[in-house]
Scaffold this active site. Sequence first.
Site, mmCIF file in Angstrom:
data_model
loop_
_atom_site.group_PDB
_atom_site.id
_atom_site.type_symbol
_atom_site.label_atom_id
_atom_site.label_comp_id
_atom_site.label_asym_id
_atom_site.label_seq_id
_atom_site.Cartn_x
_atom_site.Cartn_y
_atom_site.Cartn_z
ATOM 1 C CB SER A 159 -48.867 -23.813 55.764
ATOM 2 O OG SER A 159 -49.569 -22.926 56.214
ATOM 3 C CG ASP A 238 -45.242 -16.731 54.922
ATOM 4 O OD1 ASP A 238 -46.408 -16.444 54.927
ATOM 5 O OD2 ASP A 238 -45.151 -18.092 54.786
ATOM 6 C CG HIS A 279 -47.471 -19.202 53.170
ATOM 7 N ND1 HIS A 279 -46.919 -19.450 54.460
ATOM 8 C CD2 HIS A 279 -48.581 -20.169 53.243
ATOM 9 C CE1 HIS A 279 -47.527 -20.638 55.210
ATOM 10 N NE2 HIS A 279 -48.550 -20.885 54.473
#
Length: 301
Positions: A159, A238, A279
């Site tokens: 991320s 995600d 995620h």
Amino acid sequence: MAFEVKATIGSFGGRLLKLRHESRTTRCPMNLNLYLPGQATASSDQHSDEPAKVPMLFYLAGLTCTGDNGAEKGFFQHAASKHGIAVVYPDTSPRGLNVPGEDDAWDFGTGAGFYVDATREPWSDGYRMYSYVSKELPEALCAQFRQLDPLRMSITGHSMGGHGALTIFLKNPGQYKSVSAFAPIANPVNSPWGQKAFGGYFGKEDDERRRWEEHDATELVKRWQGPLDVLIDVGTSDSFYHQKQLLPENFVEASRATDDDDDKNEKKVTLRLQPEYDHSYHFIASFADDHVAHAAKYVFV
């Protein structure tokens, strides 16, 4: 400053060290994790007390995380122990600087340093995670832990940390042997997260916005000279991917647009969309072995 070893934990035949040191770059104490595989305890040869050198893989964590998240939930140690690779898990920001507003939001300030060197006050006095991760930390680690090989480093991240891994790699040709990323913020100048962070750390005026592109992987890959092999995994479930926070396709398109016909300069970006993964660290742990193997291809050449 020397590292204080706060704890030593056995993990996959190696040792996970909980470390703390005073950083001159971030102007505060910094905590991190360092995994030393079993191979790091061997001697370089039978006539020497010098430890065998092992390569390093830096894992940069995402928003709100510390150096503990990847070490405790990412399971990078599993493959790292097999390949004989040390793993470094830095923190994601300075902590305790008492900068006004640093604890007001989860996506800016504490836990959200974005791996940049802030130029806008008051953030410029300490929020310098780019320099910390790319220069001070590896130098300090190699000075104290002789097992670590500064000439064989790779980098990965998740991320915000995926953004950090890609940009730090692309801004420092030759320093890292490979790069990969999990659900990276790949085009932050066009991402709400990136726009907020860059506006706060760099400013929003036209001359300040030029610095945004200097920390955007999609912009940096356009200028990359030479071969490139990047592994990126993104989960199809995600929510941040669907909210256009990540934009990995923009990075892929930019790499292809600047590729040439010379095989020696091929820009290979492998984007794998993983069905049903989100995620979270469930996603990271599921593909951590692949990313360690990707690094191993290059640090052992």
